[in-house]
Design a protein around this motif. Structure first.
Motif, PDB file in Angstrom:
ATOM      1  N   UNK A 187       0.829  -1.208   0.000  1.00  0.00           N
ATOM      2  CA  UNK A 187       0.000   0.000   0.000  1.00  0.00           C
ATOM      3  C   UNK A 187       0.865   1.261   0.000  1.00  0.00           C
ATOM      4  N   UNK A 188       2.055   1.175   0.587  1.00  0.00           N
ATOM      5  CA  UNK A 188       2.996   2.301   0.521  1.00  0.00           C
ATOM      6  C   UNK A 188       3.448   2.516  -0.916  1.00  0.00           C
ATOM      7  N   UNK A 189       3.649   1.431  -1.649  1.00  0.00           N
ATOM      8  CA  UNK A 189       3.996   1.544  -3.062  1.00  0.00           C
ATOM      9  C   UNK A 189       2.845   2.177  -3.855  1.00  0.00           C
ATOM     10  N   UNK A 190       1.612   1.841  -3.473  1.00  0.00           N
ATOM     11  CA  UNK A 190       0.454   2.458  -4.129  1.00  0.00           C
ATOM     12  C   UNK A 190       0.434   3.966  -3.862  1.00  0.00           C
ATOM     13  N   UNK A 191       0.772   4.357  -2.636  1.00  0.00           N
ATOM     14  CA  UNK A 191       0.857   5.782  -2.322  1.00  0.00           C
ATOM     15  C   UNK A 191       1.920   6.459  -3.177  1.00  0.00           C
ATOM     16  N   UNK A 192       3.066   5.809  -3.330  1.00  0.00           N
ATOM     17  CA  UNK A 192       4.142   6.363  -4.150  1.00  0.00           C
ATOM     18  C   UNK A 192       3.646   6.632  -5.568  1.00  0.00           C
ATOM     19  N   UNK A 193       2.928   5.663  -6.143  1.00  0.00           N
ATOM     20  CA  UNK A 193       2.414   5.836  -7.504  1.00  0.00           C
ATOM     21  C   UNK A 193       1.412   6.982  -7.573  1.00  0.00           C
ATOM     22  N   UNK A 194       0.583   7.114  -6.546  1.00  0.00           N
ATOM     23  CA  UNK A 194      -0.356   8.237  -6.512  1.00  0.00           C
ATOM     24  C   UNK A 194       0.382   9.566  -6.393  1.00  0.00           C
ATOM     25  N   UNK A 252       7.765  16.152  10.913  1.00  0.00           N
ATOM     26  CA  UNK A 252       7.660  17.005   9.725  1.00  0.00           C
ATOM     27  C   UNK A 252       7.268  16.180   8.506  1.00  0.00           C
ATOM     28  N   UNK A 253       7.904  15.033   8.329  1.00  0.00           N
ATOM     29  CA  UNK A 253       7.569  14.165   7.201  1.00  0.00           C
ATOM     30  C   UNK A 253       6.130  13.661   7.302  1.00  0.00           C
ATOM     31  N   UNK A 254       5.676  13.356   8.524  1.00  0.00           N
ATOM     32  CA  UNK A 254       4.296  12.893   8.697  1.00  0.00           C
ATOM     33  C   UNK A 254       3.313  13.986   8.315  1.00  0.00           C
ATOM     34  N   UNK A 255       3.640  15.224   8.651  1.00  0.00           N
ATOM     35  CA  UNK A 255       2.769  16.351   8.292  1.00  0.00           C
ATOM     36  C   UNK A 255       2.712  16.508   6.762  1.00  0.00           C
ATOM     37  N   UNK A 256       3.852  16.332   6.103  1.00  0.00           N
ATOM     38  CA  UNK A 256       3.874  16.368   4.633  1.00  0.00           C
ATOM     39  C   UNK A 256       3.031  15.225   4.062  1.00  0.00           C
ATOM     40  N   UNK A 257       3.236  14.028   4.600  1.00  0.00           N
ATOM     41  CA  UNK A 257       2.535  12.864   4.063  1.00  0.00           C
ATOM     42  C   UNK A 257       1.024  13.013   4.196  1.00  0.00           C
ATOM     43  N   UNK A 281      -4.004  13.555   1.452  1.00  0.00           N
ATOM     44  CA  UNK A 281      -5.271  14.270   1.209  1.00  0.00           C
ATOM     45  C   UNK A 281      -5.395  14.648  -0.267  1.00  0.00           C
ATOM     46  N   UNK A 282      -4.314  15.144  -0.853  1.00  0.00           N
ATOM     47  CA  UNK A 282      -4.328  15.518  -2.269  1.00  0.00           C
ATOM     48  C   UNK A 282      -4.699  14.312  -3.131  1.00  0.00           C
ATOM     49  N   UNK A 283      -4.229  13.123  -2.717  1.00  0.00           N
ATOM     50  CA  UNK A 283      -4.472  11.901  -3.495  1.00  0.00           C
ATOM     51  C   UNK A 283      -5.761  11.190  -3.099  1.00  0.00           C
ATOM     52  N   UNK A 284      -6.532  11.779  -2.181  1.00  0.00           N
ATOM     53  CA  UNK A 284      -7.835  11.215  -1.845  1.00  0.00           C
ATOM     54  C   UNK A 284      -7.813  10.132  -0.788  1.00  0.00           C
ATOM     55  N   UNK A 285      -6.758  10.052   0.017  1.00  0.00           N
ATOM     56  CA  UNK A 285      -6.670   9.000   1.035  1.00  0.00           C
ATOM     57  C   UNK A 285      -6.942   9.493   2.457  1.00  0.00           C
ATOM     58  N   UNK A 286      -6.987  10.795   2.660  1.00  0.00           N
ATOM     59  CA  UNK A 286      -7.310  11.360   3.967  1.00  0.00           C
ATOM     60  C   UNK A 286      -8.217  12.564   3.775  1.00  0.00           C
ATOM     61  N   UNK A 287      -9.108  12.812   4.727  1.00  0.00           N
ATOM     62  CA  UNK A 287      -9.940  14.015   4.621  1.00  0.00           C
ATOM     63  C   UNK A 287      -9.113  15.270   4.892  1.00  0.00           C
ATOM     64  N   UNK A 307       4.100  14.884  -6.904  1.00  0.00           N
ATOM     65  CA  UNK A 307       4.627  15.100  -5.555  1.00  0.00           C
ATOM     66  C   UNK A 307       5.950  14.377  -5.333  1.00  0.00           C
ATOM     67  N   UNK A 308       6.384  13.626  -6.358  1.00  0.00           N
ATOM     68  CA  UNK A 308       7.644  12.903  -6.269  1.00  0.00           C
ATOM     69  C   UNK A 308       8.323  12.985  -7.632  1.00  0.00           C
TER      70      UNK A 308
END
Length: 853
Positions: free
Chosen positions: A134-141, A549-554, A559-565, A147-148
């Motif tokens: 699922x982390x790899x799926x996030x990377x692709x998103x 800091x990284x968690x705040x970025x993530x 959210x931009x990718x539709x995984x968090x409100x 964003x990457x």
């Protein structure tokens, strides 16, 4: 009456909790939710007292919130990827996967006896393919949302571990694991675009009111917003000008030289035809890229022979030097040096015989700079020397603003806001990490893997043979059956990306995964919307900057990718950073002047001195960080076996405010055990009591309600040690009380409820023996009666001729004359009077009674 047997009691109630399933978290519309999370551990193989303290604090909050009617999520997982597992495999000939999962099993077995209110059904490790898929799926998103990205970059390279290191993994210029001198190396790397969010991440810190101020300040400094001037120096040879960025443009008239990074395009072009310069640049690249390495390392320079024209005076030419302290990824990779007002520049110029030109003086002590740069605060006024913007006496900030305005008005520069925060390089050249899900195709270039092919799992072996981790480098680079694949786009032969992700990636979104840990997508929006944000996050101050800091970025990227409100872009509502558990170091002189360290169980106190078993006197260094190398560690398992989990929990909570360090001592642990044994004994006696109502009933119940009030406030404010101090006092009051059985049982049951978050097993046992309904873990938290918090009486000391002789308790509104009569009737006062008539009796209401004879 039976004896307090912690091992029997704790096993019994843990089984009861598991059977009742009271800690399993499910969404519920009829309760307010509460998400408490401790920073998850790395599976090193054994828990330590720091773990016990951290997770006990979280458990207190979780149990308290459960008893106040909240639907509590309190999960646990494992931060399981990283170099230590590969290092262990190299040392033992084993496999990182086996080492890691073996350690997880061991540590879980060690943690379970603590009785933590964890929903173990949500447990995962970041090395589980289900998680990192699922982390790899996030990377692709993230890749799809721009964003990457991938680029060439100068990185910290560990030549022993043969991997890239983040800045915080470079300690004193050396790799944090290998101890090898870190080098600069240019590699093609993957980056997250965290710098695009620098301004937002900085501005949002003001809203994190329930974070420690020191953590917000550390993040603010790390992001590092600065306002400066960007302009160019024209080269005298007619080539392209050199663009610089400076935060002190006001000192431009003190310029001594223009400096460029060893990785600047000009330096790279020159080294191709200049072996001497190439050798110099190669030497520069042996140093690390961290600020610490740059500031503490020797300052090295090379004169390129290029000269440039000063923008304010075309006849004034400045030399261009390559300097090893200039980084390519900050600003433009080029600066101008003003040595009179920058110590680093001054040291460089003195070393290479370059001019030092003052641009301002101290108003009260105008003298030229010699060996110490004059660097006053930007808010201090100084005397300017022929400043081009017409300044006379002005602060540095006033001069900076005036200079930027002057440059923009005259068309040779522009004001620019920069951030110290660089994009997050996530590529790591190692096996034990999350594979980056892209493929390199000769025809198509870099191609994202298809999501239906995820997870791209790590290979366990190599052609049926165990992977040989003793060979330096990344095993994935030499693993053809894993590395070689078909292009997801055209189907032609291609190769996988063999870099894996930085382990900070794994820990930057695990909090969100806990909301739906078995989902076939990174999150389930309904679950994330219900459980997020983390209401209370607990962990060490060492994670104050990058992990948070990284968690705040993530969270923003998810959210931009539709995984968090949108409400979860700041994922942690409240943060608490706990202190360490320390222990004295015991050492004796050893060979070659090196001390010999002794385990706590190998020394004893004898005749007022600490000695070894053979009588050698030991030097004691108190309150030191627990360290295996110093043998001053305490094994939680042995403590639990000897005294029980509740004793360990009570001690780490009671001895110090939670934000400060706590020193573990054997005497402290024994005292905690004795107190819990006393509570058990008092409760047992009360359970067997059958006395009727007594005159002291109301006094005891009043003390009970005061304790409920104070302990509740202590738990809600993380004042656990203060809450426990109140529980000590209430236990004493209960033991001494002459109240009847009904009042005592009511008070003892309240004591069990108040102790339940700290010592849950003993609390359950006391609750049960006193006839409490069901489990105390499910019982509603007691509420203090406000009327019982008001004292109707006051205790007054009675002095005779200034010497305290007695004290009396009287109603608060009692008439002075009545107070005087009671004070004079006390036997101790009568003895002090010895038949004499008082000359004067002074009653100070609510304070004191003074008798003068």
């Amino acid at each position: 009456m039976s004896r307090y047997s912690a091992d029997e009691i704790e096993a019994k109630w843990q089984e009861a909790w598991d059977k009742a399933g009271i800690f399993r978290a499910t969404r519920s519309a009829d309760k307010p939710k509460y998400y408490v999370l401790e920073m998850f551990p790395y599976p090193s193989g054994r828990i330590h007292m720091g773990h016990v303290r951290n997770y006990t604090m979280g458990d207190v909050i979780a149990r308290y919130k459960l008893s106040t009617g909240h639907n509590v999520l309190h999960p646990m997982g494992w931060d399981a990827f990283g170099m230590p597992a590969e290092n262990a495999a190299m040392a033992s000939g084993g496999h990182p996967k086996d080492w890691t999962y073996g350690n997880i099993a061991t540590m879980k077995d060690q943690m379970k006896p603590l009785g933590l209110s964890i929903d173990w059904s949500r447990e995962f490790a970041t090395c589980d393919p289900e998680y990192y898929g699922q982390q790899q799926a996030l990377f692709l998103d993230f890749l799809e949302q721009d964003l990457v990205y991938r680029k060439n970059a100068v990185v910290n390279w560990d030549p022993v571990d043969m991997t890239v290191l983040a800045n915080e993994q470079v300690i004193d210029g050396k790799g944090w694991r290998s101890g090898a001198a870190v080098e600069r190396r240019e590699l093609t790397q993957w980056f997250f675009k965290i710098s695009d969010m620098a301004g937002e991440l900085l501005d949002a810190l003001d809203g994190l009111e329930n974070w420690p101020a020191k953590v917000r300040l550390m993040q603010e400094n790390w992001i590092g917003k600065s306002r400066g001037l960007e302009f160019s120096f024209d080269r005298t040879d007619g080539e392209d000008p050199i663009t610089v960025y400076t935060t002190r443009p006001d000192t431009l008239l003190g310029a001594s030289f223009v400096g460029i990074s060893p990785d600047h395009p000009i330096a790279k072009a020159l080294e191709a035809d200049n072996p001497e310069l190439a050798a110099f640049v190669a030497e520069c690249r042996k140093g690390g890229t961290t600020e610490e390495a740059i500031e503490t390392g020797e300052k090295l320079g090379y004169d390129t022979g290029i000269t440039v024209k000063h923008p304010l005076d075309p006849t004034w030419e400045l030399p261009v030097w390559i300097a090893n302290f200039i980084l390519m990824d900050y600003g433009t990779g080029a600066i101008f040096a003003c040595p009179a007002h920058d110590q680093r520049d001054l040291d460089f110029c003195r070393k290479y015989g370059l001019p030092v030109v003052d641009t301002f003086y101290d108003i009260d002590d105008p003298k030229p700079v010699e060996n110490e740069a004059f660097v006053p605060p930007k808010t201090e006024k100084v005397k300017w020397i022929n400043h081009f913007a017409g300044l006379d006496e002005a602060t540095g900030q006033e001069a900076i603003d005036a200079t930027i305005a002057y440059a923009e008005e005259n068309g040779w520069g522009k004001g620019v806001t920069n951030y110290r925060l660089r994009d997050w390089g996530l590529s790591r050249q190692r096996y034990w990490g999350c594979p980056i899900p892209v493929v390199h195709c000769g025809d198509c270039g870099v191609v994202p893997e298809k999501k239906e092919n995820l997870p791209i799992a790590l290979p366990y072996d190599e052609g049926g043979k165990p992977i040989d981790f003793s060979i330096p480098g990344n095993p994935l680079d030499r693993h053809p059956t894993w590395r070689d694949c078909a292009c997801p786009s055209c189907g032609k032969p291609a190769t996988r990306e063999t870099d894996t992700m930085d382990t900070f990636v794994d820990s930057s979104w695990y909090f969100a995964r806990f909301t739906a840990p078995r989902a076939e997508t990174p999150t389930v929006m309904e679950d994330a919307a219900y459980w997020m944000n983390v209401d209370q996050y607990i962990g060490g101050i060492e994670h104050a900057i990058l992990h948070l800091l990284y968690s705040r970025f993530f969270a923003r990227a998810m959210h931009i990718c539709g995984h968090l409100p949108e409400s979860a872009i700041e994922p942690f509502d409240a943060l608490f950073t706990q202190g360490m558990v320390t222990h004295a170091i015991y050492q004796t002189p050893g060979a070659n002047g090196r001390p010999v360290y002794h385990y706590p169980e190998d020394v004893e106190l004898k005749d007022g001195k600490v000695v070894t078993k053979d009588g050698t006197e030991v030097e004691v260094i108190p309150s030191a960080k627990m360290s295996k190398s110093k043998n001053n560690v305490v094994d939680p398992v042995s403590i639990i076996n000897a005294f029980g989990a509740d004793t360990a929990r009570w001690f780490v909570l009671s001895d110090s405010p939670p934000e400060r360090d706590v020193e573990w001592t054997a005497a402290g642990a024994e005292a905690a055990f004795k107190h819990l044994s006393r509570v058990y004994r008092i409760a047992s006696d009360i359970a067997d009591s059958d006395t009727g109502p007594q005159a002291d009933d109301n006094d005891l119940l009043r003390e009970m309600h005061k304790t409920i009030h104070d302990v509740t406030g202590g738990v809600e404010s993380f004042g656990f040690n203060a809450a426990i101090a109140k529980l000590y006092a209430f236990t004493n009051a209960l033991a001494k009380s002459k109240a009847g059985a009904v009042a005592k049982k009511q008070a003892a049951k309240a004591l069990a409820q108040l102790m339940a978050p700290m010592t849950p097993h003993l609390a359950e046992e006391v609750w049960s023996m006193l006839g409490g309904d069901g489990l105390v873990a499910n019982a509603p938290w007691p509420v203090a009666d406000e009327k019982m918090l008001i004292d109707d009486t006051v205790t007054l000391p009675v002095q005779v001729n200034g010497k305290r002789r007695a004290e009396i308790s009287v109603p608060k509104d009692m008439d002075k004359a009545e107070v005087e009569k009671i004070a004079l009737s006390v036997e101790a006062v009568q003895r002090a009077l010895d038949g004499a008539t008082p000359k004067k009796v002074i009653v100070v209401p609510g304070r004191i009674v003074n008798v003068v004879i």
